[in-house]
Design a protein around this motif. Structure first.
Motif, PDB file in Angstrom:
ATOM      1  N   ASN A  52       0.861  -1.175   0.000  1.00 42.89           N
ATOM      2  CA  ASN A  52       0.000   0.000   0.000  1.00 42.89           C
ATOM      3  C   ASN A  52       0.900   1.226   0.000  1.00 42.89           C
ATOM      4  OD1 ASN A  52      -1.976   1.672   2.528  1.00 42.89           O
ATOM      5  ND2 ASN A  52      -2.169   1.815   0.321  1.00 42.89           N
ATOM      6  N   LYS A 118       1.705   5.360   5.967  1.00 46.68           N
ATOM      7  CA  LYS A 118       0.784   4.272   5.637  1.00 46.68           C
ATOM      8  C   LYS A 118       0.708   3.286   6.802  1.00 46.68           C
ATOM      9  CE  LYS A 118      -0.951   5.645   1.948  1.00 46.68           C
ATOM     10  NZ  LYS A 118      -2.391   5.938   1.934  1.00 46.68           N
ATOM     11  N   ILE A 120      -0.173  -0.287   9.030  1.00 48.01           N
ATOM     12  CA  ILE A 120      -0.224  -1.737   8.941  1.00 48.01           C
ATOM     13  C   ILE A 120      -0.275  -2.305  10.366  1.00 48.01           C
ATOM     14  CG2 ILE A 120       2.295  -1.934   8.751  1.00 48.01           C
ATOM     15  CD1 ILE A 120       1.773  -4.502   7.078  1.00 48.01           C
ATOM     16  N   SER A 133      -4.424  -3.290   6.768  1.00 50.80           N
ATOM     17  CA  SER A 133      -4.172  -1.851   6.750  1.00 50.80           C
ATOM     18  C   SER A 133      -4.999  -1.106   7.786  1.00 50.80           C
ATOM     19  CB  SER A 133      -4.479  -1.271   5.366  1.00 50.80           C
ATOM     20  OG  SER A 133      -3.587  -1.783   4.401  1.00 50.80           O
TER      21      SER A 133
END
Length: 487
Positions: A52, A118, A120, A133
């Protein structure tokens, strides 16, 4: 699990099993680079990857690794080939915002970008592991030991945890070459914005009318002009007559962007608050307040583009918050505080930007958090970031100006009144605070001002109604931290 986060990528959904190994991967794709052949999971031999984010130096990495090894035009595929190269610090070569899981026949590796732009998460699933995510992907599955993979950190089931990136510590003392520092900062900023605009689709920009988003938009407009494209599409939201809408319109006219705005009301807040809290995955009062205008901006922008630039990170790098003024006579403490706050962004502002933009299938990009820009900004003495109006003024005189060196570096980009405009919090400048009070009164049926405690209780009540296992969400929710360095 993938159905619960399908909003993150409506362009394609794919589920695959790694041959010969107990590994299943699923990916919902928002196609930005390599839209025609960049579907994931990406498999080569006995290895498989889902990722991602964006790798901004993917073209350079392709040239180094050999174009012949690549099967797609996707920037994410560079992660797989860097790993396969066997280089000891292969992950450090990635320049961008990313979170990924990579599997081989007997190995699982999961990692996150330097600042945690991003997200996780990792959870225990019996004797195995599950990754996602967003927390909502785990809701109702009875998974345990859920934790966010920290920024700049890699997990390897063979070798354990490894922190591969550390934020450089901020400098404190001033240096004589103020003009030279400002010029170099401008060049680094221009380079970062150009890099973070790389895409095979159109990239727009949020524009609140404040310094940070205005600088990003102005530089982005110049990038498009140089390439013969444009104009840049900019997006602003606020209540009717709010300061942000007025200022954003002035900036848009000055830089020549194609401007779009949306006026929201207390009724809009009432209607969308459950949606916002569900996607935000937090009931923190300050996070919810700032998420409200972000949501309306994201919904507006997604009608026109698939990715937007935002101004997040400038306040942490250049001392832009009101509370920073207490550090004006202690640059060492200020440098320490800025370094600390950069390390907490993943749980607050970056979580807000990621969750709310992705809820609308929009990618938010943060050029101020470019690695080279972070390195350079942290080398600039804190005494040039927050100082009296003149950096050579004695400590006891003159008004305090936040982000002083950033303003100086970009003074020619914007009207003088906007360059030196005092900062307003996004939820204040957009008119959210007043609209929210009216919305809270409607939701609670109570008259008079709704205090923070009651506000927070309402947000938690809404969040609990959104999930099968709300305690799982609340236990891992992002929230503001108050462990500031003493001035």
């Amino acid at each position: 699990m993938i159905d619960k986060i399908a909003h993150r990528g409506p362009d394609a959904v794919q589920v695959a099993k790694l041959e010969g190994a107990p590994v299943i991967m699923a990916h919902s794709r928002l196609s930005i680079i390599g839209p025609d052949d960049g579907a994931q999971p990406i498999a080569q031999g006995s290895d498989m990857l889902i990722a991602n984010g964006e790798i901004y130096n993917h073209a350079d990495l392709r040239a180094i690794l050999g174009e012949g090894a690549f099967k797609t035009a996707s920037d994410s595929e560079t992660i797989l080939h860097l790993f396969r190269s066997g280089a000891l610090r292969w992950i450090d070569r990635l320049d961008g915002m990313f979170a990924f899981v990579l599997a081989t026949g007997d190995r699982i590796i999961a990692a996150r970008d330097p600042l945690g732009i991003k997200p996780i998460y990792m959870a225990r699933m019996g004797e195995g592991l599950a990754f996602a995510s967003e927390l909502k992907a785990f809701d109702g599955l009875g998974l345990t030991a859920i934790e966010a993979i920290p920024p700049g950190t890699l997990y390897d089931n063979r070798d354990g945890w490894r922190r591969w990136y550390r934020i450089p510590h901020g400098a404190a003392k001033a240096e004589p070459d103020v003009d030279g520092t400002a010029r170099e900062l401008r060049l680094v900023l221009e380079e970062a914005v150009a890099k973070w605009m790389v895409a095979d689709v159109e990239v727009g920009s949020f524009l609140s009318g404040g310094l940070d988003s205005s600088i990003i938009a102005a530089l982005a407009q110049k990038v498009l002009e140089r390439s013969g494209k444009g104009p840049l599409k900019t997006f602003a939201v606020g209540t009717d007559g709010s300061p942000d809408l007025v200022a954003a319109k002035r900036v848009a006219e000055h830089i020549g962007s194609k401007h779009h705005e949306y006026v929201f009301t207390a009724g809009d807040v009432v209607e969308n608050l459950p949606h916002i809290i569900y996607h935000l995955e937090s009931a923190d009062v300050d996070l919810v307040r700032s998420a409200i205008p972000t949501f309306f901006a994201a919904r507006l922008a997604r009608q026109h583009v698939k990715a937007v630039l935002t101004g997040e990170g400038a306040d942490e790098l250049f001392a832009g918050y009101t509370y920073h003024h207490a550090y004006v006579d202690d640059p060492r403490a200020l440098a320490d505080e800025l370094t600390r706050s950069l390390g907490t962004m993943h749980n607050i502002n970056l979580q807000r930007v990621d969750r709310i933009t992705m809820a609308e299938s929009l990618e938010g990009r943060t050029p101020f958090l470019d690695r080279k820009l972070i390195d350079f900004a942290q080398s600039i003495p804190a005494a040039l970031k927050l100082c009296r109006t003149r950096p050579d003024a004695v400590a006891s005189t003159g008004p305090t100006t936040e982000k002083w060196i950033l303003r100086k570096a970009c003074a020619d980009l914007l009207p003088e009144s906007l360059v030196w405009r005092k900062k307003a919090q996004f939820d204040e400048g957009s008119g959210t605070v007043a609209a929210l009070q009216e919305a809270l009164q409607t939701l609670t049926g109570e008259r008079g001002e709704i205090g923070r405690a009651r506000e927070g209780a309402l947000y938690e009540e809404i969040l609990r109604g959104c999930f099968v296992d709300p305690d799982l969400i609340l236990a891992n929710a992002g929230q503001w931290e108050a462990d500031r360095v003493a001035a």
